[in-house]
Scaffold this motif. Structure first.
Motif, PDB file in Angstrom:
ATOM      1  N   ILE A 168       0.657  -1.052   0.022  1.00 40.10           N
ATOM      2  CA  ILE A 168      -0.012  -0.031   0.086  1.00 40.10           C
ATOM      3  C   ILE A 168       0.714   1.303  -0.117  1.00 40.10           C
ATOM      4  O   ILE A 168       1.819   1.545   0.931  1.00 40.10           O
ATOM      5  CB  ILE A 168      -0.854   0.073   1.192  1.00 40.10           C
ATOM      6  CG1 ILE A 168      -1.719  -1.237   1.368  1.00 40.10           C
ATOM      7  CG2 ILE A 168      -1.837   1.362   1.164  1.00 40.10           C
ATOM      8  CD1 ILE A 168      -2.954  -1.299   0.228  1.00 40.10           C
ATOM      9  N   VAL A 169       0.747   2.109  -0.994  1.00 47.00           N
ATOM     10  CA  VAL A 169       1.401   3.452  -1.282  1.00 47.00           C
ATOM     11  C   VAL A 169       0.368   4.666  -1.043  1.00 47.00           C
ATOM     12  O   VAL A 169      -0.596   4.708  -2.079  1.00 47.00           O
ATOM     13  CB  VAL A 169       2.418   3.307  -2.406  1.00 47.00           C
ATOM     14  CG1 VAL A 169       3.027   4.551  -2.602  1.00 47.00           C
ATOM     15  CG2 VAL A 169       3.303   2.223  -2.197  1.00 47.00           C
ATOM     16  N   GLU A 170       0.843   5.450  -0.251  1.00 46.34           N
ATOM     17  CA  GLU A 170      -0.193   6.845  -0.319  1.00 46.34           C
ATOM     18  C   GLU A 170      -1.690   6.189   0.055  1.00 46.34           C
ATOM     19  O   GLU A 170      -2.444   6.811  -0.700  1.00 46.34           O
ATOM     20  CB  GLU A 170      -0.032   7.581  -1.519  1.00 46.34           C
ATOM     21  CG  GLU A 170       1.323   8.020  -1.404  1.00 46.34           C
ATOM     22  CD  GLU A 170       1.413   9.544  -0.516  1.00 46.34           C
ATOM     23  OE1 GLU A 170       0.561   9.596   0.265  1.00 46.34           O
ATOM     24  OE2 GLU A 170       2.836  10.001  -0.392  1.00 46.34           O
ATOM     25  N   GLY A 171      -1.827   5.056   0.743  1.00 52.82           N
ATOM     26  CA  GLY A 171      -3.141   4.958   1.074  1.00 52.82           C
ATOM     27  C   GLY A 171      -3.843   3.811  -0.243  1.00 52.82           C
ATOM     28  O   GLY A 171      -5.036   3.652  -0.131  1.00 52.82           O
ATOM     29  N   LEU A 172      -3.189   3.806  -1.116  1.00 55.08           N
ATOM     30  CA  LEU A 172      -3.495   2.890  -2.430  1.00 55.08           C
ATOM     31  C   LEU A 172      -2.660   1.797  -2.669  1.00 55.08           C
ATOM     32  O   LEU A 172      -1.443   1.635  -2.737  1.00 55.08           O
ATOM     33  CB  LEU A 172      -3.721   3.599  -3.590  1.00 55.08           C
ATOM     34  CG  LEU A 172      -4.791   5.063  -3.485  1.00 55.08           C
ATOM     35  CD1 LEU A 172      -4.459   5.878  -4.690  1.00 55.08           C
ATOM     36  CD2 LEU A 172      -6.201   4.788  -3.225  1.00 55.08           C
ATOM     37  N   PRO A 173      -3.585   0.574  -2.983  1.00 52.74           N
ATOM     38  CA  PRO A 173      -2.749  -0.824  -3.348  1.00 52.74           C
ATOM     39  C   PRO A 173      -1.722  -0.501  -4.757  1.00 52.74           C
ATOM     40  O   PRO A 173      -2.093   0.219  -5.682  1.00 52.74           O
ATOM     41  CB  PRO A 173      -3.664  -1.719  -3.932  1.00 52.74           C
ATOM     42  CG  PRO A 173      -5.069  -0.743  -4.316  1.00 52.74           C
ATOM     43  CD  PRO A 173      -4.892   0.493  -3.383  1.00 52.74           C
ATOM     44  N   MET A 174      -0.358  -0.912  -4.623  1.00 49.98           N
ATOM     45  CA  MET A 174       0.557  -0.713  -5.775  1.00 49.98           C
ATOM     46  C   MET A 174       0.457  -1.812  -6.427  1.00 49.98           C
ATOM     47  O   MET A 174       0.728  -3.085  -6.101  1.00 49.98           O
ATOM     48  CB  MET A 174       1.809  -0.570  -5.234  1.00 49.98           C
ATOM     49  CG  MET A 174       2.926  -0.172  -6.252  1.00 49.98           C
ATOM     50  SD  MET A 174       4.493  -0.230  -5.707  1.00 49.98           S
ATOM     51  CE  MET A 174       4.744  -2.336  -5.659  1.00 49.98           C
ATOM     52  N   ARG A 175      -0.197  -1.922  -7.705  1.00 52.79           N
ATOM     53  CA  ARG A 175      -0.549  -3.112  -8.308  1.00 52.79           C
ATOM     54  C   ARG A 175       0.235  -3.159  -9.678  1.00 52.79           C
ATOM     55  O   ARG A 175       0.619  -4.364 -10.292  1.00 52.79           O
ATOM     56  CB  ARG A 175      -1.973  -3.019  -9.175  1.00 52.79           C
ATOM     57  CG  ARG A 175      -2.998  -3.236  -7.933  1.00 52.79           C
ATOM     58  CD  ARG A 175      -4.176  -3.436  -8.521  1.00 52.79           C
ATOM     59  NE  ARG A 175      -5.480  -3.797  -7.337  1.00 52.79           N
ATOM     60  CZ  ARG A 175      -6.154  -2.656  -6.976  1.00 52.79           C
ATOM     61  NH1 ARG A 175      -6.206  -1.498  -7.460  1.00 52.79           N
ATOM     62  NH2 ARG A 175      -6.996  -3.065  -6.146  1.00 52.79           N
ATOM     63  N   GLY A 176       0.997  -2.325  -9.964  1.00 55.67           N
ATOM     64  CA  GLY A 176       1.985  -2.358 -11.332  1.00 55.67           C
ATOM     65  C   GLY A 176       1.336  -1.960 -12.383  1.00 55.67           C
ATOM     66  O   GLY A 176       0.215  -1.866 -12.494  1.00 55.67           O
ATOM     67  N   ALA A 177       1.931  -1.973 -13.769  1.00 53.74           N
ATOM     68  CA  ALA A 177       1.402  -1.552 -14.970  1.00 53.74           C
ATOM     69  C   ALA A 177       0.204  -2.833 -15.457  1.00 53.74           C
ATOM     70  O   ALA A 177      -0.742  -2.091 -15.781  1.00 53.74           O
ATOM     71  CB  ALA A 177       2.289  -1.534 -16.115  1.00 53.74           C
ATOM     72  N   SER A 178       0.297  -3.799 -15.016  1.00 55.31           N
ATOM     73  CA  SER A 178      -0.642  -4.784 -15.257  1.00 55.31           C
ATOM     74  C   SER A 178      -1.263  -5.516 -14.234  1.00 55.31           C
ATOM     75  O   SER A 178      -1.947  -6.545 -14.414  1.00 55.31           O
ATOM     76  CB  SER A 178      -0.064  -5.796 -16.403  1.00 55.31           C
ATOM     77  OG  SER A 178       0.346  -5.411 -17.605  1.00 55.31           O
ATOM     78  N   GLY A 179      -1.023  -5.128 -13.082  1.00 56.57           N
ATOM     79  CA  GLY A 179      -1.431  -5.731 -11.855  1.00 56.57           C
ATOM     80  C   GLY A 179      -0.600  -6.764 -11.213  1.00 56.57           C
ATOM     81  O   GLY A 179      -1.221  -7.750 -10.512  1.00 56.57           O
ATOM     82  N   TYR A 180       0.654  -6.959 -11.863  1.00 52.38           N
ATOM     83  CA  TYR A 180       1.426  -8.086 -11.479  1.00 52.38           C
ATOM     84  C   TYR A 180       2.590  -7.735 -10.421  1.00 52.38           C
ATOM     85  O   TYR A 180       3.420  -8.602 -10.163  1.00 52.38           O
ATOM     86  CB  TYR A 180       2.347  -8.528 -12.750  1.00 52.38           C
ATOM     87  CG  TYR A 180       1.014  -9.082 -13.908  1.00 52.38           C
ATOM     88  CD1 TYR A 180      -0.074  -9.513 -13.390  1.00 52.38           C
ATOM     89  CD2 TYR A 180       1.751  -8.989 -14.996  1.00 52.38           C
ATOM     90  CE1 TYR A 180      -1.005  -9.914 -14.571  1.00 52.38           C
ATOM     91  CE2 TYR A 180       0.838  -9.674 -16.244  1.00 52.38           C
ATOM     92  CZ  TYR A 180      -0.588  -9.967 -15.895  1.00 52.38           C
ATOM     93  OH  TYR A 180      -1.382 -10.409 -16.579  1.00 52.38           O
ATOM     94  N   ALA A 181       2.343  -6.683  -9.625  1.00 49.59           N
ATOM     95  CA  ALA A 181       3.523  -6.281  -8.828  1.00 49.59           C
ATOM     96  C   ALA A 181       3.236  -7.029  -7.529  1.00 49.59           C
ATOM     97  O   ALA A 181       2.282  -7.694  -7.281  1.00 49.59           O
ATOM     98  CB  ALA A 181       3.383  -4.724  -8.630  1.00 49.59           C
ATOM     99  N   GLY A 182       4.625  -6.908  -6.815  1.00 52.95           N
ATOM    100  CA  GLY A 182       4.189  -7.820  -5.303  1.00 52.95           C
ATOM    101  C   GLY A 182       4.857  -8.969  -5.519  1.00 52.95           C
ATOM    102  O   GLY A 182       4.730  -9.664  -4.138  1.00 52.95           O
ATOM    103  N   GLU A 183       5.435  -9.576  -6.308  1.00 51.15           N
ATOM    104  CA  GLU A 183       5.951 -10.921  -6.311  1.00 51.15           C
ATOM    105  C   GLU A 183       7.422 -11.037  -5.719  1.00 51.15           C
ATOM    106  O   GLU A 183       8.463 -11.246  -6.222  1.00 51.15           O
ATOM    107  CB  GLU A 183       6.168 -11.606  -7.652  1.00 51.15           C
ATOM    108  CG  GLU A 183       4.617 -11.946  -8.191  1.00 51.15           C
ATOM    109  CD  GLU A 183       3.935 -12.840  -7.540  1.00 51.15           C
ATOM    110  OE1 GLU A 183       4.495 -14.070  -6.916  1.00 51.15           O
ATOM    111  OE2 GLU A 183       2.732 -12.849  -7.273  1.00 51.15           O
ATOM    112  N   VAL A 184       7.356 -10.686  -4.507  1.00 54.26           N
ATOM    113  CA  VAL A 184       8.395 -10.216  -3.697  1.00 54.26           C
ATOM    114  C   VAL A 184       9.554 -11.570  -3.434  1.00 54.26           C
ATOM    115  O   VAL A 184      10.593 -11.853  -3.099  1.00 54.26           O
ATOM    116  CB  VAL A 184       8.425  -9.416  -2.530  1.00 54.26           C
ATOM    117  CG1 VAL A 184       8.015  -8.104  -2.540  1.00 54.26           C
ATOM    118  CG2 VAL A 184       7.530 -10.282  -1.359  1.00 54.26           C
ATOM    119  N   GLY A 185       8.547 -12.701  -3.260  1.00 55.00           N
ATOM    120  CA  GLY A 185       9.194 -14.178  -3.065  1.00 55.00           C
ATOM    121  C   GLY A 185      10.267 -14.400  -4.007  1.00 55.00           C
ATOM    122  O   GLY A 185      11.054 -15.293  -3.905  1.00 55.00           O
TER     123      GLY A 185
END
Length: 411
Positions: free
Chosen positions: A237-254
């Protein structure tokens, strides 16, 4: 969401009224109950307008009003206390699905975010998408049969541990399930046969959403939620909003590279972070056989002797968290999944490694905490996704929901 004052033509006034109705229902849903005086303050509208909006939602049977308990809300002056406006969880609900590598959960969640009923089953061993969907549909129908007569289903949403696209309902890549390009939402919608929207989200992103609205990230604008089981995902969550990336594929930190000489990951690469801290790595560290991984929490109870292997895993967790803190500068990092049991046992190892790896300024600002929603973060997040349409247009969604369950309530 801000309220809008009424101006302009009749058509515009109707649009404003429906916007304000949705805004008010959102406040009630997310707060679990709020006074009319508080609604007046939050929305910047006069008391009579708030009263009209509440009355309309009451007539739609989605909220109820009650005299507050003594001392529950401070009073600004003399006179009758402001009525409380509460969500009606028995009248309006959603169905939420959480898919895991080893187990699947479904829940019936009422307006206001409370889990009314939940069912868990092992994930089919071959994890074939069509077989999985058939089992999920059977579980959902079981929940529907126990719903209150006359209650209204307004949405279904599923959380999946992988790269997903909600707009198309596509699971693009879920390596730990062995899925690639699976049209999950259309398949689930066709099999269950109900006239309600079926939505799809990444499990970590939905866990972050739930903790942001109702849990350890409430009132925080910058947070990370780690969903850690066999795989490891991050909801940001950044500035109160989900950070999804250009196509919704962000967050694969594993799948960030952690150890060049490490184990082979199911994604096809070598040395991914999830091979170091995921549930199979935890099981190996504490001597839990892979075929008993569902019993892993028993090996991680408070007071358990901490083997050196688990302390090493804690340091790997801390180093990876240090990298996330450097990149995202969060106020809080919430550790979900198996990390809920791991972190209390190796807290010092985790924090020492984080402090050694992270830059001093962002490390000082970041709190590492456990989820307030416990093991329900992801499934509650899926429910929030399922409520999206209702909270955008209560009147339209409730009109479409009438009779939507007629084909299954008696099945």
């Amino acid at each position: 969401m801000a309220a809008t004052r009424r101006r302009g033509t009749g058509t515009n006034q109707e649009a404003v009224r429906r916007h304000n109705l949705a805004t008010l229902l959102g406040h009630v849903h997310h707060s679990g109950g709020v006074s009319r005086a508080q609604l007046t303050e939050r929305m910047g509208l006069n008391r009579s307008t708030i009263g009209d909006l509440v009355r309309e939602l009451d007539e739609l049977a989605v909220v109820s009003q009650s005299v507050p308990e003594a001392g529950l809300h401070p009073r600004a002056g003399a006179g009758r206390p402001s009525l409380d406006v509460n969500p009606d969880p028995d009248s309006v609900f959603v169905l939420a699905v959480q898919l895991g590598v080893d187990s699947m959960d479904v829940a019936r969640v009422g307006l206001g975010g409370g889990v009314l009923e939940r069912i868990s089953r092992p994930t089919p061993s071959d994890r074939d998408p069509e077989v999985v969907v058939d089992v999920v549909v059977e579980m959902l129908r079981q929940l529907l049969r126990s719903a209150e007569p006359g209650s209204r289903l307004v949405g279904i949403a599923a959380a999946v541990p992988g790269v997903v696209n909600d707009a198309t309902g596509l699971v693009r890549f879920a390596p730990n399930l062995g899925w690639s390009d699976v049209s999950f939402s259309p398949l689930l919608a066709s099999r269950i046969g109900l006239r309600v929207p079926v939505r799809l989200g990444n499990d970590a992103e939905l866990g972050a959403l739930a903790e942001h609205i109702r849990g350890a990230g409430r009132h925080k604008s910058h947070l990370i939620f780690l969903s850690c089981d066999v795989g490891v995902g991050g909801g940001v969550i950044v500035e109160g909003l989900p950070m999804r990336g250009a196509s919704g594929y962000a967050g694969e930190v594993g799948h960030q590279r952690f150890d060049n000489g490490g184990a082979r990951c199911r994604c096809g690469n070598t040395g991914c972070w999830e091979t170091e801290i995921g549930s199979h790595a935890v099981a190996a560290a504490v001597g839990c056989p892979d075929d008993e991984i569902d019993r892993l929490p028993e090996y991680l109870q408070p007071g358990t002797r901490v083997p050196p292997e688990l302390r090493r895993l804690g340091r790997s967790l801390g180093v990876g968290l240090g990298g996330l803190v450097n990149v995202f500068n969060p106020e809080v990092v919430i550790l979900g999944g198996v990390l809920r049991w791991v972190f209390p046992l190796v807290r010092d190892d985790v924090l020492d490694a984080l402090d050694a790896w992270a830059l001093e300024a962002p490390a000082r600002e970041a709190q590492i905490v456990l989820p307030w929603l416990g093991g329900d973060s992801v499934i509650v997040g899926a429910a929030e996704l399922a409520f999206t349409d209702l909270l955008a247009d209560p009147v339209g969604v409730l009109a479409r929901a009438e009779g939507a369950l007629s084909t299954v309530m008696g099945a």
